[in-house]
Design a protein around this motif. Sequence first.
Motif, short mmCIF file in Angstrom:
data_model
loop_
_atom_site.label_atom_id
_atom_site.label_comp_id
_atom_site.label_asym_id
_atom_site.label_seq_id
_atom_site.Cartn_x
_atom_site.Cartn_y
_atom_site.Cartn_z
N VAL A 4 -9.82 1.69 13.20
CA VAL A 4 -10.97 1.77 12.09
C VAL A 4 -12.50 1.66 12.56
N ARG A 165 -13.36 -1.81 2.58
CA ARG A 165 -13.15 -2.14 1.54
C ARG A 165 -11.32 -1.45 1.16
N HIS A 189 -8.36 2.58 4.68
CA HIS A 189 -8.31 3.09 5.69
C HIS A 189 -6.50 4.82 5.49
N HIS A 811 -15.50 5.35 -2.08
CA HIS A 811 -15.57 4.39 -0.38
C HIS A 811 -13.97 4.76 -0.19
N SER A 814 -11.80 5.15 4.49
CA SER A 814 -13.13 4.94 4.88
C SER A 814 -13.20 5.91 6.45
#
Length: 878
Positions: A4, A165, A189, A811, A814
């Motif tokens: 990430v 998030r 993710h 969001h 990611s």
Amino acid sequence: MFQVPKVSGILNPGGVSGILNPGGHSQNRIKGTVVLMRKNVLDFNSVADFTKGNVGGVIGTGLNVIGSTVDGLTAFLGRSVSLQLISATKSDESGKGKVGKDTFIEGIITLLPTLGAGESAFYVHFEWDESMGIPGAFYVKNFMQVEFFLKSLTLEDVPNHGTIRFVCNSWIYNTNLYKKSLRIFFANHTYVPSETPKPLVHNREEELKNLRGDGTGERKEHERIYDYDVYNDLGNPDLNENFARPILGGSSTHPYPRRGRTGRYPTRKDSNCEKPGEVYVPRDENFGHLKSSDFLAYGIKSLSQYVLPAFESVFSLNLTPNEFDSFQDVRDLCEGGIKLPTEIISSIAPLPVIKELFRTDGEQVLKFPTPHIIKVNKSAWMTDEEFAREMIAGVNPNVIRGLKEFPPKSNLDPATYGDQNSKITAEALDLEGSTVDEALANNRLFVLDYHDIFMPFIRGINQTYAKAYATRTILFLKENGTLKPVAIELSLPHPAGDQSGAVSQVILPAKEGVESTIWLLAKAYVVVNDSCYHQLMSHWLNTHAVMEPFIIATHRHLSALHPIYKLLTPHYRDTMNINALARQSLINADGIIEKSFLPSKYSVEMSSAVYKNWVFTDQALPAELIKRGVAVKDSSAPHGLRLLIEDYPYAVDGLEIWAVIKSWVQDYVSLYYAKDDDVKSDPELQHWWKEAVEKGHADLKDKPWWPKLQTLEELVEICTIIIWTGSALHAAVNFGQYPYGGFILNRPTSSRRLLPEKGTPEYEEMVNSHQKAYLRTITSKFQTMIDLSVIEILSRHASDEVYLGQRENPHWTSDSKALQAFQKFGKKLKDIEEKLARKNKDEKLRNRFGPVELPYTLLHPTSEEGLTFRGIPNSISI
């Protein structure tokens, strides 16, 4: 490996925000923000229960009832909602991600600019240190008896990482109801299965297993189980045989897409049919947003339960004339309204749907909005040019096809139906100097052909209140680019039986005398066929029904971490819920559709007959246009297609939207699949597609045209078709319903008598008054009020609508490259909208606005709230 993006500046020496706890010790606490949303208060049954002091009402209205003050809400939640972080990088002895300690929601955050209506944000602090690694999921437990809607969790200043998030959007019930496993959510993710961090592999697989269920038992409100069933809940044989309906799906006689399984008890008289009633949908498919989509959908419910019975009372008690006597009477529905008795208005006016959709005043007048079709010109709908234009720019613009042989031939089995070929002759057609052969060779002849679709049902339909024909309409493409109808064929089954073929009459255009009235009526019979095909096939079957199997398969086999899950799920929003409401109130036995549309009890059965010839790959717009013979491949033309009707608003605008959707899908999919082998080796993807085909569309599973999903190209095409169907195609056939059909003269939904014969009183009436003859033939006043009430709801946009090129949560992933590709998609859509607006100002393109001066805007991507005749929502949400 846990891949990430890193965020700089995650450690804050000043201790302003993040990992420093009140005692000043670092690296053992992570600060988070939880956003919850109270339950929608528009479920009027729950609100009524609460006002009566019923505990069920408290549960039903959730946090909206609980939290009348900030302090009250915080105190109520107290230690009632706990969360536990799960590591994506550190495993315990069993190989699963390490689980942190329980932590509880704390004080409410009073100022957070990103909060939406009805949302509340809370602090939470997790005990967590570097030995636990980086969080990738969390458990949530609700110890209250009240469910709440969990929107999101945001972790700030996670050591060695930054912000994480979690986009949740899920109902959370009391933890004791989740017997098999705790509720889990993953960070935003994206991973194909082979790249899932090892500590989360078990959680990923377990969550999908929970969503699939075991296929047994009656589903409960709190459950999130996705499974398949046939349409066996539309009828109610326990009432009487008139309410029995055939089971759709599971047979070659009545094939159908599958719907979500509910597991309800069977009826007494037929153990294969489910009892009608409240319809379960997986809980997260229930509208989770605060206002408008719930309002619109429950508007359908209130119409069925309260408004339509009130209308029935009006007409059964002869409180208003049952017939329109003039076209002005019809216009008065929006210009003057209908005066109703006080007791009728008082019974329906308090309903929110009435206040929002109709206009009532102190004079007890019920008033509908003015349909767009008569806003500029009140009579242009009667012209032949507008009649033809709506076949390519109206609410059902994807049925007309190029005529390749003359006269048109039938595909009905002659052994069963005899000779069903057209009786139209070449000599009868006014082709402005061209011969039929020349017109065919120059691609200037088109047909709107409903003969084969309606003929097998006409005998049964005509034994009800309705009287109808199976129709064919021949159209000629003029030099100015517009279409003109040159003949209409009206056909009935032979009195001697189906094997004797059709009895047909050919009606030709006329501008004066009784022949002009006959021509006007012939056009009405065509539009009745078109209205019914539109509502049941173009709209319900080809968007709502065919999408549901893909929704079910996606949730059963694609993890929330999967890139294709993130790509497709915005285009599923609210669809299962609106479909369930349709089964309750719209397409059910004696429901709204059967009350007001021509096929009555044969309505959904007809859509099953059409589904036999449904082809998934033909739902791609370019393939669909070619198949209908309105376009040919041409590498030098825009999008590789040359339209045979150059000014074809639906096709022109649709190709622009199709191309940009496909480009976005291509850009996105290529981020996660570099080659064909990547597609083949993805087990979740392969299981998803296999089940969507073999279970979701089981009655067509052996068709050779299904893509095999062995290549990157096939994956792109499949996803593009699904997104197109759930967004642009539905928008094109839905949001023009009231603008065109709100004036029932333009789009009648039923016909009540056949063409009058000479020597009858009906014929004399036709000679003396074309208006009365027309009004006595088409939809009755009572049916009109039903139609207008429903399509006014269906044509509205909600205030919380999410349009193509938008996401409910910015969001949603990611992955920065995916976000950049999505931003590019949105920019292209904005450019297209500007381009289409310019086209609508080009006076040479007469089909874009027509005699009624109504520009074609149904495929403009954005819209305001309300009845706008434009806008492409992401999904079939109404």
